[in-house]
Write a protein that holds these residues in place. Sequence first.
Motif, PDB file in Angstrom:
ATOM      1  N   LEU A   1      35.727  42.765  35.380  1.00 26.60           N
ATOM      2  CA  LEU A   1      35.992  41.705  34.404  1.00 26.60           C
ATOM      3  C   LEU A   1      36.255  42.277  33.015  1.00 26.60           C
ATOM      4  N   ILE A   2      35.553  43.340  32.666  1.00 27.68           N
ATOM      5  CA  ILE A   2      35.811  43.990  31.375  1.00 27.68           C
ATOM      6  C   ILE A   2      37.215  44.589  31.367  1.00 27.68           C
ATOM      7  N   ALA A   3      37.645  45.142  32.492  1.00 32.45           N
ATOM      8  CA  ALA A   3      39.006  45.685  32.576  1.00 32.45           C
ATOM      9  C   ALA A   3      40.044  44.585  32.358  1.00 32.45           C
TER      10      ALA A   3
ATOM     11  N   ALA B   1      40.081  34.284  34.180  1.00 30.68           N
ATOM     12  CA  ALA B   1      40.201  33.027  34.897  1.00 30.68           C
ATOM     13  C   ALA B   1      39.340  33.083  36.160  1.00 30.68           C
ATOM     14  N   LEU B   2      39.277  31.992  36.860  1.00 31.23           N
ATOM     15  CA  LEU B   2      38.473  31.934  38.079  1.00 31.23           C
ATOM     16  C   LEU B   2      38.975  32.937  39.113  1.00 31.23           C
ATOM     17  N   ALA B   3      40.263  33.171  39.153  1.00 30.18           N
ATOM     18  CA  ALA B   3      40.812  34.153  40.094  1.00 30.18           C
ATOM     19  C   ALA B   3      40.329  35.562  39.770  1.00 30.18           C
ATOM     20  N   ALA B   4      40.105  35.847  38.493  1.00 30.81           N
ATOM     21  CA  ALA B   4      39.614  37.173  38.110  1.00 30.81           C
ATOM     22  C   ALA B   4      38.193  37.393  38.610  1.00 30.81           C
ATOM     23  N   PHE B   5      37.387  36.350  38.627  1.00 35.76           N
ATOM     24  CA  PHE B   5      36.024  36.492  39.149  1.00 35.76           C
ATOM     25  C   PHE B   5      36.037  36.813  40.637  1.00 35.76           C
TER      26      PHE B   5
ATOM     27  N   GLY C   1      43.866  42.403  27.982  1.00 37.93           N
ATOM     28  CA  GLY C   1      44.350  41.296  27.156  1.00 37.93           C
ATOM     29  C   GLY C   1      44.480  39.988  27.896  1.00 37.93           C
ATOM     30  N   GLN C   2      43.950  39.893  29.078  1.00 34.93           N
ATOM     31  CA  GLN C   2      44.026  38.656  29.848  1.00 34.93           C
ATOM     32  C   GLN C   2      42.741  37.854  29.665  1.00 34.93           C
TER      33      GLN C   2
END
Length: 160
Positions: free
Chosen positions: A60-62, A71-75, A67-68
């Motif tokens: 998540l830090i990456a 979102a829920l998809a990132a989790f 710069g994004q």
Amino acid sequence: MSPPVDEIPHDWDSLTDRGGGLAVSPDPAPYDDPEPPALMLMAASWADLVGMLAVCAGGLIAVLVLGQKPALAAFGWAAVLAVLWWACTAAVLVVVRQGTLGMLLAGVRFLEPVVPGRVPRVLAAALFGVATLGLPGLLGARWSPLRAAAAVDVVTDIPD
């Protein structure tokens, strides 16, 4: 006469004087009861969970560094990355060090090497322990899903 500083003595690889103040520590005594307590088995699952959460947080830090907005998809992506990372490292550690990362951090290991064909079962049992927050550890080492999956006893790796 001592040799010059930039010259290596010819007997550099041998001990000529053992009379120094170094004491040789004796080998640790064998364990009376190598069966780990339930809390250590639970801690093994907790340590595996902490490892997964660390990789998830790193993912998540990456995303944030790129710069994004997370979102829920990132989790979901970070969670999948964490489980894949854990599975790869745990598989190697089970074969090489006889335990998952969490087991090794908690001071628990398998008594004997795990047969490579049983490694997927061990990973599934460890993942089950993580998913249930270590509750199978309450069963003790004799009834541990890890012991059943590996067909090898689970023992304490650190002395009391």
